[in-house]
Design an enzyme around this catalytic site. Structure first.
Site, PDB file in Angstrom:
ATOM      1  N   SER A 148      51.768  88.803   2.603  1.00  0.00           N
ATOM      2  CA  SER A 148      51.043  88.385   1.398  1.00  0.00           C
ATOM      3  C   SER A 148      51.912  88.545   0.153  1.00  0.00           C
ATOM      4  O   SER A 148      51.822  87.755  -0.780  1.00  0.00           O
ATOM      5  CB  SER A 148      49.784  89.243   1.229  1.00  0.00           C
ATOM      6  OG  SER A 148      48.968  89.137   2.367  1.00  0.00           O
ATOM      7  N   ALA A 188      48.986  72.071   0.962  1.00  0.00           N
ATOM      8  CA  ALA A 188      48.641  72.207   2.383  1.00  0.00           C
ATOM      9  C   ALA A 188      47.231  72.755   2.596  1.00  0.00           C
ATOM     10  O   ALA A 188      46.633  72.523   3.651  1.00  0.00           O
ATOM     11  CB  ALA A 188      49.651  73.116   3.065  1.00  0.00           C
ATOM     12  N   ARG A 207      20.333  74.134  28.656  1.00  0.00           N
ATOM     13  CA  ARG A 207      20.046  75.485  29.158  1.00  0.00           C
ATOM     14  C   ARG A 207      18.544  75.806  29.052  1.00  0.00           C
ATOM     15  O   ARG A 207      17.975  75.752  27.959  1.00  0.00           O
ATOM     16  CB  ARG A 207      20.854  76.511  28.343  1.00  0.00           C
ATOM     17  CG  ARG A 207      20.581  77.953  28.670  1.00  0.00           C
ATOM     18  CD  ARG A 207      21.146  78.350  29.997  1.00  0.00           C
ATOM     19  NE  ARG A 207      20.966  79.773  30.252  1.00  0.00           N
ATOM     20  CZ  ARG A 207      21.109  80.322  31.446  1.00  0.00           C
ATOM     21  NH1 ARG A 207      21.432  79.581  32.499  1.00  0.00           N
ATOM     22  NH2 ARG A 207      20.955  81.622  31.607  1.00  0.00           N
ATOM     23  N   GLU A 230      48.780  80.577   5.830  1.00  0.00           N
ATOM     24  CA  GLU A 230      48.807  79.862   4.533  1.00  0.00           C
ATOM     25  C   GLU A 230      48.126  80.684   3.431  1.00  0.00           C
ATOM     26  O   GLU A 230      47.492  80.131   2.532  1.00  0.00           O
ATOM     27  CB  GLU A 230      48.205  78.463   4.656  1.00  0.00           C
ATOM     28  CG  GLU A 230      49.095  77.563   5.493  1.00  0.00           C
ATOM     29  CD  GLU A 230      48.623  76.133   5.593  1.00  0.00           C
ATOM     30  OE1 GLU A 230      47.805  75.699   4.781  1.00  0.00           O
ATOM     31  OE2 GLU A 230      49.102  75.455   6.513  1.00  0.00           O
TER      32      GLU A 230
HETATM   33  C1  LIG Z   1      50.118  82.331  14.015  1.00  0.00           C
HETATM   34  C2  LIG Z   1      50.779  82.449  12.679  1.00  0.00           C
HETATM   35  C3  LIG Z   1      51.487  81.381  12.163  1.00  0.00           C
HETATM   36  C4  LIG Z   1      52.146  81.501  10.935  1.00  0.00           C
HETATM   37  N1  LIG Z   1      52.914  80.449  10.463  1.00  0.00           N
HETATM   38  C5  LIG Z   1      53.673  80.644   9.358  1.00  0.00           C
HETATM   39  C6  LIG Z   1      54.616  79.643   8.936  1.00  0.00           C
HETATM   40  O1  LIG Z   1      54.721  78.563   9.531  1.00  0.00           O
HETATM   41  N2  LIG Z   1      55.401  79.914   7.853  1.00  0.00           N
HETATM   42  C7  LIG Z   1      55.320  81.085   7.175  1.00  0.00           C
HETATM   43  O2  LIG Z   1      56.077  81.268   6.225  1.00  0.00           O
HETATM   44  N3  LIG Z   1      54.437  82.039   7.536  1.00  0.00           N
HETATM   45  C8  LIG Z   1      53.618  81.850   8.614  1.00  0.00           C
HETATM   46  N4  LIG Z   1      52.738  82.829   9.003  1.00  0.00           N
HETATM   47  C9  LIG Z   1      52.612  84.039   8.218  1.00  0.00           C
HETATM   48  C10 LIG Z   1      51.283  84.123   7.455  1.00  0.00           C
HETATM   49  O3  LIG Z   1      51.291  83.239   6.384  1.00  0.00           O
HETATM   50  C11 LIG Z   1      51.083  85.591   7.076  1.00  0.00           C
HETATM   51  O4  LIG Z   1      50.704  86.255   8.271  1.00  0.00           O
HETATM   52  C12 LIG Z   1      50.046  85.782   6.001  1.00  0.00           C
HETATM   53  O5  LIG Z   1      50.509  85.279   4.784  1.00  0.00           O
HETATM   54  C13 LIG Z   1      49.666  87.250   5.788  1.00  0.00           C
HETATM   55  O6  LIG Z   1      50.749  88.106   5.794  1.00  0.00           O
HETATM   56  P1  LIG Z   1      50.760  89.376   6.792  1.00  0.00           P
HETATM   57  O7  LIG Z   1      50.320  88.897   8.103  1.00  0.00           O
HETATM   58  O8  LIG Z   1      52.071  90.013   6.683  1.00  0.00           O
HETATM   59  O9  LIG Z   1      49.626  90.318   6.253  1.00  0.00           O
HETATM   60  P2  LIG Z   1      49.756  91.453   5.120  1.00  0.00           P
HETATM   61  O10 LIG Z   1      50.278  90.838   3.871  1.00  0.00           O
HETATM   62  O11 LIG Z   1      50.441  92.639   5.671  1.00  0.00           O
HETATM   63  O12 LIG Z   1      48.237  91.792   4.871  1.00  0.00           O
HETATM   64  C14 LIG Z   1      47.475  92.635   5.735  1.00  0.00           C
HETATM   65  C15 LIG Z   1      46.058  92.681   5.183  1.00  0.00           C
HETATM   66  O13 LIG Z   1      46.068  93.187   3.836  1.00  0.00           O
HETATM   67  C16 LIG Z   1      45.466  92.238   2.967  1.00  0.00           C
HETATM   68  N5  LIG Z   1      46.154  92.242   1.672  1.00  0.00           N
HETATM   69  C17 LIG Z   1      47.499  92.273   1.455  1.00  0.00           C
HETATM   70  N6  LIG Z   1      47.746  92.252   0.140  1.00  0.00           N
HETATM   71  C18 LIG Z   1      46.551  92.176  -0.479  1.00  0.00           C
HETATM   72  C19 LIG Z   1      46.131  92.121  -1.849  1.00  0.00           C
HETATM   73  N7  LIG Z   1      47.011  92.107  -2.856  1.00  0.00           N
HETATM   74  N8  LIG Z   1      44.810  92.046  -2.117  1.00  0.00           N
HETATM   75  C20 LIG Z   1      43.900  92.034  -1.105  1.00  0.00           C
HETATM   76  N9  LIG Z   1      44.233  92.098   0.206  1.00  0.00           N
HETATM   77  C21 LIG Z   1      45.539  92.170   0.496  1.00  0.00           C
HETATM   78  C22 LIG Z   1      45.610  90.892   3.678  1.00  0.00           C
HETATM   79  O14 LIG Z   1      44.663  89.946   3.215  1.00  0.00           O
HETATM   80  C23 LIG Z   1      45.409  91.307   5.112  1.00  0.00           C
HETATM   81  O15 LIG Z   1      44.057  91.405   5.401  1.00  0.00           O
HETATM   82  C24 LIG Z   1      52.050  82.707  10.208  1.00  0.00           C
HETATM   83  C25 LIG Z   1      51.306  83.774  10.723  1.00  0.00           C
HETATM   84  C26 LIG Z   1      50.696  83.662  11.944  1.00  0.00           C
HETATM   85  C27 LIG Z   1      49.926  84.860  12.483  1.00  0.00           C
END
Ligand SMILES: Cc1cc2nc3c(=O)[nH]c(=O)nc-3n(C[C@H](O)[C@H](O)[C@H](O)COP(=O)(O)OP(=O)(O)OC[C@H]3O[C@@H](n4cnc5c(N)ncnc54)[C@H](O)[C@@H]3O)c2cc1C
Length: 385
Positions: free
Chosen positions: A131, A241, A267, A363
């Protein structure tokens, strides 16, 4: 509901639906179970001339807008969100070029994409930067007529399958986010490699891998726009997007409703179809209402984007948030309507519920969407007396 689609839009929707129902639906369980990348279906989409909807005509596409894109994505998601994500992620990789690419870059990468000969990928996320996209650590250092990239991108959809990747890297570490730039890196460039295929909860037909850049040397003309614009490129890419992610949610939820309603007709319990029980009808009624509301908002935001407003960040976040939360609830409810049958892999709603979850995460998570909307509201209201 009649959304006053043009004849061309209806034809496009029908074409995508035909592929979803005739080609994707019959094999979606197998694609999911065996984690098969849907090359054959991508070939069908290319054959139907659906790979260049948003690519301008001068670069071999159909030159259509966000509205047509969401219609196609919604229809494909009725078949399988894993397949639809693969298709959508290719456009995600192309948006930086569509929005900010030079004429030469567009001429090189967009025509083969529009023909369905190549796929794109967009790489922002890193192990320490989810994020918090401003925390990326991948660097791009200028070296004469080249840039040398080092770093690791995590969870990149289409990585290893896509022929070109748009990658966000720091050209000036001291400036943080303002020092980020966007580049095109080809699959065959020296110094790029790909991690293992990730094992996922859902959208298992799509491929998610790391992109590893080790002294990856690319010509300097692969820089998109200019140095320091990487975050603007990123934000505009995601803004464009997000109606697409909403469309995937609408198509998925519609498909879940269709499955649940058809099951409820057949069902029998207590000597009657379960559809006759008001508690079941209420679940279906909520689903149908929420789906229609999400569809209406998705089309409205897509049309808003096509009217070329200056800023559409808030609207993009709103539609992604509303439609994907809706799809999560609708797929949970579809499983509930079908009871134990819904929980079994033999029935498609189990997969749909797993597929829905990612829509609330990628996204930009839905918490981040709320942050984006909150920020925009704060700005708007601080201007009002
Ligand atoms: C299947 C899959 C496909 C993907 N495809 C792409 C891609 O093609 N290109 C690409 O660049 N990325 C891709 N991603 C990455 C995706 O965009 C990130 O997983 C997403 O942005 C969240 O980041 P994180 O998973 O590291 O979660 P984190 O940022 O670690 O967040 C963990 C939790 O904390 C919350 N959180 C974090 N910061 C805050 C805040 N400031 N306020 C409130 N809540 C917060 C989040 O909402 C979440 O619930 C993909 C991910 C997956 C799982």
């Amino acid at each position: 509901m009649d959304y006053l689609l043009t004849e061309e839009q209806q034809m496009l929707q029908e074409l995508a639906r035909q592929i979803a129902y005739e080609r994707i639906k019959p094999i979606r369980a197998q694609l999911d179970e065996e984690e098969i990348f849907p090359r054959d279906i991508l070939a069908d989409l290319a054959q139907a001339d659906l790979c260049g909807t948003i690519v301008p005509e001068e670069f071999g596409g159909l030159g259509l807008g966000c509205m047509e894109n969401v219609l196609v994505l919604e229809a494909l998601a009725e078949g399988c969100v894993g397949v639809a994500t693969t298709y959508a992620a290719s456009f995600l990789g192309a948006y930086p070029l569509l929005l900010y690419g030079s004429e030469d870059q567009k001429a090189k990468y967009l025509p083969p994409l529009a023909k369905g000969e190549v796929l794109g990928a967009f790489a922002l996320t890193e192990p320490q930067a989810g994020s918090d996209a401003g925390a990326i650590a991948t660097t791009a250092v200028k070296d004469g007529d080249f840039y040398v990239l080092n770093g690791t991108k995590q969870w990149i959809t289409n990585a290893g399958e896509a022929e070109f990747n748009t990658i966000i890297a720091l050209t000036d570490r001291a400036k943080g986010a303002r020092g980020a730039s966007a580049f095109v890196v080809e699959k065959s460039d020296p110094g790029i490699s790909f991690g293992k295929k990730e094992k996922k909860m859902g959208i298992r037909a799509s491929v998610t891998r790391e992109i590893i850049l080790e002294d990856c040397r690319i010509p300097k003309d692969r820089l998109i726009s200019r140095e320091g614009l990487g975050f603007i490129v990123t934000m505009k890419t995601l803004d464009n997007a997000r109606p697409g992610a909403a469309a995937l949610a609408v198509g998925l939820a519609q498909s879940a409703l269709d499955e649940a309603a058809n099951f409820a007709k057949e069902r029998q319990q207590f000597g009657a179809p379960i559809f006759s029980f008001q508690a079941v009808q209420h679940l279906l009624a909520n689903m149908a209402t929420q789906i229609e509301a999400a569809r209406a908002l998705t089309y409205a935001v897509a049309r808003h984007l096509d009217s070329k407003p200056k800023d559409y960040t808030k609207e993009g976040a709103m539609v992604k948030l509303f439609a994907t939360d809706m799809a999560m609830q609708a797929t949970i409810d579809a499983v509930q309507v079908m009871g134990g049958h819904g929980y079994m892999r033999e029935y498609p709603v189990e997969k749909m519920m797993r597929d829905a979850k990612i829509l609330q995460i990628y996204e930009g998570t839905n918490q981040i969407m709320r942050n984006v909307i909150g920020l925009a509201l704060n700005k708007e209201y601080s201007k009002k007396k």
